[in-house]
Scaffold this motif. Structure first.
Motif, PDB file in Angstrom:
ATOM      1  N   GLY A 134       0.828  -1.207   0.000  1.00 30.63           N
ATOM      2  CA  GLY A 134       0.000   0.000   0.000  1.00 30.63           C
ATOM      3  C   GLY A 134       0.852   1.242   0.000  1.00 30.63           C
ATOM      4  N   TYR A 135       0.219   2.352  -0.346  1.00 27.87           N
ATOM      5  CA  TYR A 135       0.898   3.640  -0.321  1.00 27.87           C
ATOM      6  C   TYR A 135      -0.142   4.733  -0.227  1.00 27.87           C
ATOM      7  CZ  TYR A 135      -0.103   3.162  -5.321  1.00 27.87           C
ATOM      8  OH  TYR A 135      -0.704   2.947  -6.521  1.00 27.87           O
ATOM      9  N   GLU A 136       0.324   5.935   0.136  1.00 28.08           N
ATOM     10  CA  GLU A 136      -0.562   7.093   0.249  1.00 28.08           C
ATOM     11  C   GLU A 136       0.244   8.364   0.065  1.00 28.08           C
ATOM     12  OE1 GLU A 136      -2.311   7.467   4.153  1.00 28.08           O
ATOM     13  OE2 GLU A 136      -0.412   7.093   5.142  1.00 28.08           O
ATOM     14  N   GLY A 137      -0.461   9.445  -0.255  1.00 23.84           N
ATOM     15  CA  GLY A 137       0.186  10.742  -0.395  1.00 23.84           C
ATOM     16  C   GLY A 137       0.852  10.928  -1.739  1.00 23.84           C
ATOM     17  N   GLU A 138       1.924  11.728  -1.746  1.00 22.84           N
ATOM     18  CA  GLU A 138       2.684  12.050  -2.952  1.00 22.84           C
ATOM     19  C   GLU A 138       4.020  11.319  -2.899  1.00 22.84           C
ATOM     20  OE1 GLU A 138       3.122  16.284  -2.791  1.00 22.84           O
ATOM     21  OE2 GLU A 138       0.984  16.559  -2.421  1.00 22.84           O
ATOM     22  N   LEU A 139       4.393  10.686  -4.019  1.00 20.43           N
ATOM     23  CA  LEU A 139       5.635   9.917  -4.068  1.00 20.43           C
ATOM     24  C   LEU A 139       6.473  10.322  -5.271  1.00 20.43           C
ATOM     25  CD1 LEU A 139       4.082   6.456  -3.198  1.00 20.43           C
ATOM     26  CD2 LEU A 139       5.499   7.870  -1.706  1.00 20.43           C
TER      27      LEU A 139
END
Length: 186
Positions: A134-139
Protein backbone atom coordinates in the motif's frame (compact mmCIF):
# COMPACT_ATOMS: atom_id res chain seq x y z
CA UNK A 1 6.10 21.63 -1.20
CA UNK A 2 7.39 18.65 -3.20
CA UNK A 3 4.43 18.14 -5.60
CA UNK A 4 6.63 19.36 -8.46
CA UNK A 5 8.75 16.19 -7.95
CA UNK A 6 5.84 13.81 -7.33
CA UNK A 7 5.18 11.02 -9.83
CA UNK A 8 2.32 9.34 -7.95
CA UNK A 9 -0.41 10.98 -5.85
CA UNK A 10 -3.10 9.19 -3.83
CA UNK A 11 -6.36 10.98 -3.01
CA UNK A 12 -6.72 11.05 0.80
CA UNK A 13 -10.53 10.73 0.55
CA UNK A 14 -11.07 7.91 -1.94
CA UNK A 15 -7.55 6.38 -2.25
CA UNK A 16 -7.64 6.63 -6.06
CA UNK A 17 -4.10 6.85 -7.39
CA UNK A 18 -3.08 9.41 -10.02
CA UNK A 19 0.07 9.13 -12.13
CA UNK A 20 1.69 12.48 -12.99
CA UNK A 21 3.55 12.46 -16.30
CA UNK A 22 4.83 15.74 -17.73
CA UNK A 23 1.70 17.96 -17.85
CA UNK A 24 -0.77 15.05 -17.89
CA UNK A 25 -2.60 13.41 -14.99
CA UNK A 26 -3.64 9.78 -15.50
CA UNK A 27 -5.68 7.46 -13.32
CA UNK A 28 -3.30 4.68 -12.27
CA UNK A 29 -6.26 2.33 -11.87
CA UNK A 30 -5.71 1.14 -8.33
CA UNK A 31 -6.58 1.96 -4.77
CA UNK A 32 -3.62 1.72 -2.46
CA UNK A 33 -4.79 2.31 1.08
CA UNK A 34 -2.72 1.59 4.18
CA UNK A 35 -4.41 0.31 7.32
CA UNK A 36 -4.25 2.88 10.10
CA UNK A 37 -1.85 2.21 12.94
CA UNK A 38 0.19 4.11 15.50
CA UNK A 39 3.01 6.20 14.06
CA UNK A 40 4.95 9.24 15.18
CA UNK A 41 4.77 10.47 11.55
CA UNK A 42 1.74 11.58 9.56
CA UNK A 43 1.31 13.11 6.13
CA UNK A 44 1.83 16.87 6.06
CA UNK A 45 2.73 17.10 9.76
CA UNK A 46 6.27 18.46 10.29
CA UNK A 47 8.76 16.82 12.63
CA UNK A 48 12.31 17.72 13.62
CA UNK A 49 15.48 15.73 14.18
CA UNK A 50 18.65 17.43 15.44
CA UNK A 51 17.46 20.89 14.42
CA UNK A 52 16.34 19.94 10.89
CA UNK A 53 12.63 20.16 10.09
CA UNK A 54 11.01 17.56 7.79
CA UNK A 55 7.55 17.28 6.22
CA UNK A 56 6.21 13.83 5.17
CA UNK A 57 4.59 13.90 1.71
CA UNK A 58 4.03 10.20 1.03
CA UNK A 59 4.37 6.72 2.48
CA UNK A 60 4.89 3.23 1.07
CA UNK A 61 4.30 0.12 3.17
CA UNK A 62 6.40 -2.97 2.43
CA UNK A 63 5.76 -6.52 3.67
CA UNK A 64 8.90 -8.63 4.15
CA UNK A 65 7.25 -11.86 5.31
CA UNK A 66 7.76 -11.50 9.06
CA UNK A 67 6.19 -8.06 9.27
CA UNK A 68 6.14 -4.72 7.49
CA UNK A 69 7.89 -1.39 7.45
CA UNK A 70 6.94 2.07 6.22
CA UNK A 71 9.01 4.32 3.95
CA UNK A 72 8.09 8.00 4.32
CA UNK A 73 9.12 10.41 1.53
CA UNK A 74 10.00 13.68 3.25
CA UNK A 75 11.44 17.07 2.37
CA UNK A 76 13.61 19.05 4.76
CA UNK A 77 13.92 22.75 5.42
CA UNK A 78 17.40 22.44 3.85
CA UNK A 79 15.74 21.60 0.50
CA UNK A 80 16.67 17.91 0.39
CA UNK A 81 14.31 14.98 -0.10
CA UNK A 82 14.92 11.83 1.92
CA UNK A 83 13.34 8.52 2.82
CA UNK A 84 12.55 7.83 6.49
CA UNK A 85 12.21 4.11 7.24
CA UNK A 86 10.25 2.94 10.26
CA UNK A 87 10.45 -0.74 11.17
CA UNK A 88 9.20 -1.89 14.58
CA UNK A 89 10.28 1.38 16.18
CA UNK A 90 13.68 1.53 14.47
CA UNK A 91 14.06 4.69 12.38
CA UNK A 92 16.57 5.51 9.63
CA UNK A 93 16.89 8.58 7.41
CA UNK A 94 18.38 7.82 3.98
CA UNK A 95 19.19 9.62 0.73
CA UNK A 96 20.07 8.24 -2.71
CA UNK A 97 23.76 7.49 -3.22
CA UNK A 98 25.70 7.19 -6.47
CA UNK A 99 28.65 4.81 -6.50
CA UNK A 100 31.73 4.94 -8.68
CA UNK A 101 31.42 1.42 -10.02
CA UNK A 102 28.86 -1.34 -9.69
CA UNK A 103 27.11 -2.35 -6.49
CA UNK A 104 27.59 -5.91 -5.25
CA UNK A 105 25.05 -8.37 -6.64
CA UNK A 106 22.24 -9.64 -4.43
CA UNK A 107 23.49 -13.22 -4.82
CA UNK A 108 27.03 -12.33 -3.69
CA UNK A 109 25.96 -10.92 -0.30
CA UNK A 110 25.41 -13.08 2.79
CA UNK A 111 24.12 -12.00 6.20
CA UNK A 112 27.04 -11.76 8.63
CA UNK A 113 29.68 -11.19 5.96
CA UNK A 114 31.75 -8.05 5.50
CA UNK A 115 31.79 -6.18 2.20
CA UNK A 116 33.54 -3.05 0.97
CA UNK A 117 31.27 -0.56 -0.82
CA UNK A 118 33.06 2.57 -1.93
CA UNK A 119 35.38 3.57 0.93
CA UNK A 120 33.28 1.80 3.61
CA UNK A 121 33.78 -1.64 5.14
CA UNK A 122 30.26 -2.77 6.06
CA UNK A 123 28.51 -5.74 7.67
CA UNK A 124 25.57 -7.39 5.87
CA UNK A 125 22.81 -7.34 8.52
CA UNK A 126 19.70 -8.18 6.49
CA UNK A 127 18.93 -9.74 3.10
CA UNK A 128 15.36 -10.31 1.96
CA UNK A 129 12.57 -9.59 -0.49
CA UNK A 130 9.78 -7.07 0.09
CA UNK A 131 6.39 -6.49 -1.49
CA UNK A 132 4.51 -3.17 -1.68
CA UNK A 133 1.20 -3.61 0.14
CA UNK A 134 0.00 0.00 0.00
CA UNK A 135 0.90 3.64 -0.32
CA UNK A 136 -0.56 7.09 0.25
CA UNK A 137 0.19 10.74 -0.40
CA UNK A 138 2.68 12.05 -2.95
CA UNK A 139 5.63 9.92 -4.07
CA UNK A 140 8.68 10.63 -6.26
CA UNK A 141 8.42 7.29 -8.04
CA UNK A 142 5.80 5.06 -9.55
CA UNK A 143 5.03 1.90 -7.59
CA UNK A 144 2.21 -0.63 -7.68
CA UNK A 145 0.61 -2.72 -4.97
CA UNK A 146 2.09 -6.21 -5.31
CA UNK A 147 5.39 -4.99 -6.77
CA UNK A 148 8.38 -6.77 -5.22
CA UNK A 149 12.09 -6.13 -4.95
CA UNK A 150 15.08 -7.65 -3.19
CA UNK A 151 17.04 -5.60 -0.68
CA UNK A 152 20.12 -5.75 1.52
CA UNK A 153 20.95 -3.68 4.61
CA UNK A 154 24.61 -3.02 5.35
CA UNK A 155 25.72 -1.50 8.66
CA UNK A 156 28.84 0.49 9.50
CA UNK A 157 30.34 2.54 12.30
CA UNK A 158 28.32 5.16 14.25
CA UNK A 159 24.92 4.05 12.95
CA UNK A 160 25.82 4.15 9.25
CA UNK A 161 23.27 2.35 7.08
CA UNK A 162 23.53 1.47 3.41
CA UNK A 163 20.49 -0.04 1.69
CA UNK A 164 20.76 -1.65 -1.73
CA UNK A 165 17.48 -2.32 -3.54
CA UNK A 166 17.38 -4.63 -6.55
CA UNK A 167 14.28 -3.88 -8.63
CA UNK A 168 13.08 -4.41 -12.19
CA UNK A 169 14.21 -0.89 -13.10
CA UNK A 170 17.75 -1.39 -11.74
CA UNK A 171 19.79 -1.22 -8.56
CA UNK A 172 19.20 1.68 -6.16
CA UNK A 173 21.51 2.58 -3.26
CA UNK A 174 20.63 4.72 -0.24
CA UNK A 175 22.95 5.95 2.50
CA UNK A 176 21.80 7.10 5.88
CA UNK A 177 21.87 6.75 9.61
CA UNK A 178 19.89 4.89 12.22
CA UNK A 179 18.50 7.54 14.54
CA UNK A 180 17.22 7.52 18.10
CA UNK A 181 13.38 7.77 18.03
CA UNK A 182 13.56 9.88 21.19
CA UNK A 183 15.44 12.55 19.20
CA UNK A 184 12.44 12.96 16.85
CA UNK A 185 10.03 15.74 17.80
CA UNK A 186 6.68 15.31 16.06
Amino acid sequence: HQLQYAKLVTCPSCQVTLFLEDDVVKNAGERASIAAGPSIFSLGQPFTHRGVSYVPHGRIRFDYGKGFWDEWWVSSDTGESSWVSVDEGDIAIEQPLSLNGAAPTFESLMVGSNVTVGPQNLLVTEKNEAQCIGYEGELPEVISVGETHQYVHLSGHRGLLLTIEYADDGTHIYKGLWIDPFEVNA
